[in-house]
Scaffold this active site. Structure first.
Site, PDB file in Angstrom:
ATOM      1  N   ALA A 153       0.869  -1.179   0.000  1.00 38.56           N
ATOM      2  CA  ALA A 153       0.000   0.000   0.000  1.00 38.56           C
ATOM      3  C   ALA A 153       0.903   1.225   0.000  1.00 38.56           C
ATOM      4  CB  ALA A 153      -0.877  -0.024   1.241  1.00 38.56           C
ATOM      5  N   GLY A 192       0.485  -4.828   1.015  1.00 34.07           N
ATOM      6  CA  GLY A 192      -0.709  -4.802   0.161  1.00 34.07           C
ATOM      7  C   GLY A 192      -0.498  -5.491  -1.179  1.00 34.07           C
ATOM      8  N   GLU A 227      -0.969  -9.058  -0.489  1.00 30.89           N
ATOM      9  CA  GLU A 227      -2.415  -9.254  -0.272  1.00 30.89           C
ATOM     10  C   GLU A 227      -3.175  -9.264  -1.599  1.00 30.89           C
ATOM     11  OE1 GLU A 227      -2.048  -6.045   2.735  1.00 30.89           O
ATOM     12  OE2 GLU A 227      -3.369  -7.316   3.926  1.00 30.89           O
ATOM     13  N   GLU A 273       4.441  -4.933   7.211  1.00 28.54           N
ATOM     14  CA  GLU A 273       3.611  -3.942   7.912  1.00 28.54           C
ATOM     15  C   GLU A 273       4.035  -3.716   9.361  1.00 28.54           C
ATOM     16  OE1 GLU A 273       2.377  -6.220   5.832  1.00 28.54           O
ATOM     17  OE2 GLU A 273       0.670  -5.414   4.695  1.00 28.54           O
TER      18      GLU A 273
HETATM   19  N1  CAA Z   1       4.618   3.116  -0.885  1.00 32.33           N
HETATM   20  C1  CAA Z   1       5.018   4.248  -1.486  1.00 32.33           C
HETATM   21  N2  CAA Z   1       6.162   4.357  -2.199  1.00 32.33           N
HETATM   22  C2  CAA Z   1       6.921   3.266  -2.309  1.00 32.33           C
HETATM   23  C3  CAA Z   1       6.560   2.028  -1.712  1.00 32.33           C
HETATM   24  C4  CAA Z   1       5.351   1.978  -0.963  1.00 32.33           C
HETATM   25  N3  CAA Z   1       4.888   0.845  -0.398  1.00 32.33           N
HETATM   26  N4  CAA Z   1       7.534   1.121  -1.983  1.00 32.33           N
HETATM   27  C5  CAA Z   1       8.449   1.760  -2.734  1.00 32.33           C
HETATM   28  N5  CAA Z   1       8.078   3.037  -2.927  1.00 32.33           N
HETATM   29  C6  CAA Z   1       8.811   4.074  -3.684  1.00 32.33           C
HETATM   30  C7  CAA Z   1      10.000   4.599  -2.899  1.00 32.33           C
HETATM   31  O1  CAA Z   1       9.619   5.591  -1.980  1.00 32.33           O
HETATM   32  C8  CAA Z   1      10.862   5.126  -4.031  1.00 32.33           C
HETATM   33  O2  CAA Z   1      10.349   6.390  -4.415  1.00 32.33           O
HETATM   34  P1  CAA Z   1      11.378   7.611  -4.760  1.00 32.33           P
HETATM   35  O3  CAA Z   1      12.173   7.117  -5.927  1.00 32.33           O
HETATM   36  O4  CAA Z   1      10.441   8.735  -5.078  1.00 32.33           O
HETATM   37  O5  CAA Z   1      12.202   7.809  -3.532  1.00 32.33           O
HETATM   38  C9  CAA Z   1      10.602   4.159  -5.164  1.00 32.33           C
HETATM   39  O6  CAA Z   1       9.386   3.507  -4.857  1.00 32.33           O
HETATM   40  C10 CAA Z   1      11.679   3.092  -5.301  1.00 32.33           C
HETATM   41  O7  CAA Z   1      11.812   2.449  -4.026  1.00 32.33           O
HETATM   42  P2  CAA Z   1      13.225   2.237  -3.298  1.00 32.33           P
HETATM   43  O8  CAA Z   1      14.188   3.336  -3.672  1.00 32.33           O
HETATM   44  O9  CAA Z   1      12.958   2.048  -1.856  1.00 32.33           O
HETATM   45  O10 CAA Z   1      13.718   0.883  -3.990  1.00 32.33           O
HETATM   46  P3  CAA Z   1      14.713  -0.195  -3.382  1.00 32.33           P
HETATM   47  O11 CAA Z   1      15.042  -1.121  -4.495  1.00 32.33           O
HETATM   48  O12 CAA Z   1      15.826   0.446  -2.641  1.00 32.33           O
HETATM   49  O13 CAA Z   1      13.833  -1.004  -2.287  1.00 32.33           O
HETATM   50  C11 CAA Z   1      11.857  -2.102  -1.489  1.00 32.33           C
HETATM   51  C12 CAA Z   1      12.735  -1.764  -2.711  1.00 32.33           C
HETATM   52  C13 CAA Z   1      12.621  -3.066  -0.566  1.00 32.33           C
HETATM   53  C14 CAA Z   1      10.602  -2.803  -2.012  1.00 32.33           C
HETATM   54  C15 CAA Z   1      11.500  -0.804  -0.738  1.00 32.33           C
HETATM   55  O14 CAA Z   1      11.005   0.142  -1.666  1.00 32.33           O
HETATM   56  C16 CAA Z   1      10.478  -0.974   0.340  1.00 32.33           C
HETATM   57  O15 CAA Z   1      10.797  -1.475   1.416  1.00 32.33           O
HETATM   58  N6  CAA Z   1       9.230  -0.549   0.086  1.00 32.33           N
HETATM   59  C17 CAA Z   1       8.170  -0.593   1.063  1.00 32.33           C
HETATM   60  C18 CAA Z   1       7.667  -2.015   1.274  1.00 32.33           C
HETATM   61  C19 CAA Z   1       6.586  -2.034   2.343  1.00 32.33           C
HETATM   62  O16 CAA Z   1       6.845  -1.743   3.497  1.00 32.33           O
HETATM   63  N7  CAA Z   1       5.364  -2.415   1.965  1.00 32.33           N
HETATM   64  C20 CAA Z   1       4.256  -2.509   2.872  1.00 32.33           C
HETATM   65  C21 CAA Z   1       3.513  -1.225   2.908  1.00 32.33           C
HETATM   66  S1  CAA Z   1       2.296  -1.203   4.212  1.00 32.33           S
HETATM   67  C22 CAA Z   1       0.944  -1.988   3.569  1.00 32.33           C
HETATM   68  O17 CAA Z   1       0.982  -2.554   2.490  1.00 32.33           O
HETATM   69  C23 CAA Z   1      -0.262  -1.906   4.429  1.00 32.33           C
HETATM   70  C24 CAA Z   1      -1.418  -2.747   4.066  1.00 32.33           C
HETATM   71  O18 CAA Z   1      -1.411  -3.950   4.229  1.00 32.33           O
HETATM   72  C25 CAA Z   1      -2.645  -2.143   3.618  1.00 32.33           C
END
Ligand code: CAA
Length: 260
Positions: free
Chosen positions: A66, A111, A114, A134
């Site tokens: 998400a 998400g 999911e 999460e």
């Molecule tokens: N939401 C918003 N933006 C996201 C994102 C997310 N879940 N995941 C990645 N992005 C964005 C980053 O902010 C980045 O944007 P910018 O270039 O503008 O800075 C871009 O995508 C590229 O990401 P990274 O630079 O972080 O890429 P990476 O290769 O270094 O890492 C990754 C990849 C390990 C997937 C890392 O991006 C990450 O950890 N992302 C978040 C994963 C996460 O925590 N997901 C769960 C979200 S909570 C949820 O989903 C709740 C629910 O159940 C409803």
């Protein structure tokens, strides 16, 4: 309909729903969730579509979760509403009257995991990484993960994944039954298309009713489940598909189903 965050296409009876926000690793914001619901309904209503494939644009992510940027300042009420928007999108896919295959081509986190779990099953690239991060963000899965994961892998494995927030690779996901098949990254779409094609040529009505019976088996007591199966089995005999399938067998030819 035109979509801002999705690519929706139909080719040879197969519908493609591709999440298209590669700069944010296809993260699901409210707008994308609403579009998934619309696209799911659109593909469901289209009689020419027999199978749907859900995947992510780009080479890196299926969906990285998400949208954290949208979530970070939400109030409790807004958080609950965001979760419900996720449920609506995921439930639309789960309840589609045709098979929905997740082609997980990279990160499927939170998400995104999911979303894959709301599909009927998952084929994953050998580069895929799956998990529920999460709890590392101070929340828990909100798009159905606390409900769907345990039904696939059991309570204890689901709790381990969610409590640790760890990411697992495609092979580990396969070993615990989250993923049906792991495929070399560059062959993922070829394999998923071959699978979709195999399903596409079978009787759509029988598949639709089987999906209903199987999905409901999780919430029905045995007695009700068998009653539903008998009712749906009977309904198959009111269809042209059943006549065609069995006539083709008797005539030793390949059947051509029309989904009626
Ligand atoms: N939401 C918003 N933006 C996201 C994102 C997310 N879940 N995941 C990645 N992005 C964005 C980053 O902010 C980045 O944007 P910018 O270039 O503008 O800075 C871009 O995508 C590229 O990401 P990274 O630079 O972080 O890429 P990476 O290769 O270094 O890492 C990754 C990849 C390990 C997937 C890392 O991006 C990450 O950890 N992302 C978040 C994963 C996460 O925590 N997901 C769960 C979200 S909570 C949820 O989903 C709740 C629910 O159940 C409803």
């Amino acid at each position: 309909m035109e979509y801002k965050n999705l690519i929706v296409e139909i080719k040879d009876g197969i519908g493609f729903l591709k999440i298209n926000r590669p700069k944010a690793l296809n993260a699901l914001n409210s707008e994308t969730l609403a579009e998934i619901g619309h696209a799911g309904n659109e593909l469901n209503a289209n009689k020419n579509v027999r199978v749907v494939i859900v995947t992510g644009e780009g080479d890196k992510a299926f969906v990285a979760g998400a949208d954290i940027m949208e979530m970070k300042d939400l109030t409790a009420l807004e958080g609950a509403a965001f979760s419900q928007r996720g449920h609506e999108a995921m439930n639309t896919l789960e309840n589609m009257e045709k098979p929905v295959i997740a082609a997980v081509n990279g990160f499927a986190l939170g998400g995104g995991f999911e979303l894959a779990l709301a599909c009927d099953f998952i084929y994953a690239s050998d580069k895929a990484k799956l998990g529920f991060p999460e709890t590392t963000l101070g929340i828990h899965p909100g798009f159905g993960g606390t409900q769907r994961a345990a039904k696939l892998v059991g309570l204890a494995k689901a709790k381990e994944l969610i409590f640790t927030g760890k990411t697992i690779n495609a092979q580990e996901a396969y070993e615990i039954g989250l993923v049906n098949k792991v495929v070399p990254h560059d062959q993922l779409m070829t394999e998923v298309l071959a699978l979709a094609e195999k399903i596409r040529t079978n009787g759509p009505f029988g598949i639709r009713l089987a999906k209903e019976c199987i999905n409901k088996s999780l919430s029905l007591a045995n007695k009700e489940g068998f009653a539903l199966e008998a009712k749906d089995f009977g309904m198959c005999f009111a269809t042209k598909d059943q006549k065609e399938g069995m006539t083709a067998f008797a005539e030793r030819r390949k059947s051509t189903f029309i989904g009626e």
